[in-house]
Design an enzyme around this catalytic site. Structure first.
Site, PDB file in Angstrom:
ATOM      1  N   ARG A  85       0.785  -1.227   0.000  1.00  0.00           N
ATOM      2  CA  ARG A  85       0.000   0.000   0.000  1.00  0.00           C
ATOM      3  C   ARG A  85       0.824   1.289   0.000  1.00  0.00           C
ATOM      4  O   ARG A  85       0.255   2.370  -0.120  1.00  0.00           O
ATOM      5  CB  ARG A  85      -0.985   0.045   1.191  1.00  0.00           C
ATOM      6  N   ASP A  86       2.139   1.211   0.109  1.00  0.00           N
ATOM      7  CA  ASP A  86       2.933   2.441   0.106  1.00  0.00           C
ATOM      8  C   ASP A  86       4.293   2.195  -0.550  1.00  0.00           C
ATOM      9  O   ASP A  86       5.338   2.564  -0.003  1.00  0.00           O
ATOM     10  CB  ASP A  86       3.107   2.960   1.536  1.00  0.00           C
ATOM     11  N   ILE A  87       4.264   1.593  -1.732  1.00  0.00           N
ATOM     12  CA  ILE A  87       5.501   1.314  -2.466  1.00  0.00           C
ATOM     13  C   ILE A  87       5.962   2.595  -3.152  1.00  0.00           C
ATOM     14  O   ILE A  87       5.225   3.202  -3.924  1.00  0.00           O
ATOM     15  CB  ILE A  87       5.288   0.196  -3.496  1.00  0.00           C
TER      16      ILE A  87
END
Length: 242
Positions: A85-87
């Site tokens: 979710r936060d690459i």
């Protein structure tokens, strides 16, 4: 933080930042928490920092190996039915051997029917439907409210953004300073990067590599998240560049 600790502690892979444990430290006076200890998660110190800063400082490093490491880490997460979710580039760290390790699992989520979730039925690993992550790297369906459910497909949009970010050392939607401008661009179906940005970026790499990455990233940026390639597919494509 408890959710992050429980999820992160399950992950064991060469391209995932290792979880070593946790510690408690006294709150400092300015934190106004008399007698309350602060919980901190412990990992190895990555002296080389994140991939973006590392590549700025070492422009001649083989970026392909770093991209391959990122994809192996994402493939591992997705094989466990976990979405990060936060690459983004700043969440890709470089270890002592020069390999990429994926970090920051504070907003990561177990998908439904996950065997780890089932074995920890008393623990909630899910997050609220509010926007959580880094907007410029996020899939439009999450930002614009078309879907509030993160998916492997939404991760792959972010992977495409990060691949190009590390290739040319420019952030997605780099010509827009404000988040509201980025949202407007998403509404107009603008891609995170354009041809001008790609050909004029700080590549320090061959145009051949960037042009091949561009083709892969376009697949990651398909509007229908179910049509985006898997992490394994992108990993295979990146490896074929050698």
């Amino acid at each position: 933080m408890k959710k992050e600790m429980k999820l992160w502690s399950l992950l064991k892979h060469p391209n995932i930042l290792p979880f070593l444990g946790y510690c408690f430290s006294p709150a400092t006076p300015h934190e106004e928490a008399d007698g309350i200890a602060i919980l901190s998660l412990v990992s190895p110190f990555m002296e080389r920092g994140d991939a973006v800063r590392y590549l700025w400082a070492h422009p001649d490093v083989n970026r392909l190996s770093i991209l391959e490491g990122l994809l192996r880490g994402v493939s591992y997460l997705h094989s466990m039915n976990i979405v990060h979710r936060d690459i983004k580039g700043s969440n890709v760290l470089i270890n002592d051997s020069g390999s990429a390790v994926l970090a920051d699992f504070g907003v990561s989520t177990f998908l439904e029917n996950n065997r780890y979730l089932q074995s920890n039925s008393g623990t909630s690993f899910t997050s609220s439907g509010t926007i959580r992550g880094s907007l410029r790297w996020m899939a439009p369906e999450l930002v614009l409210g078309n879907s509030q459910t993160p998916s492997k497909g939404s991760d792959m949009w972010s992977v495409g953004c990060t691949l190009m970010e590390l290739a040319i050392l420019a952030a997605p939607y780099v010509s827009y300073k404000l988040d509201v401008q980025v949202i407007a661009a998403m509404l107009q179906k603008e891609l995170p990067f354009d041809d001008v940005c790609v050909t004029g970026g700080n590549m320090h790499q061959s145009q051949y590599l960037v042009s091949r990455l561009w083709t892969v990233c376009l697949e990651c940026w398909q509007s229908d998240n179910t049509n985006r390639p898997s992490a394994d597919d992108v990993s295979a494509a990146i490896t074929s560049f050698r």
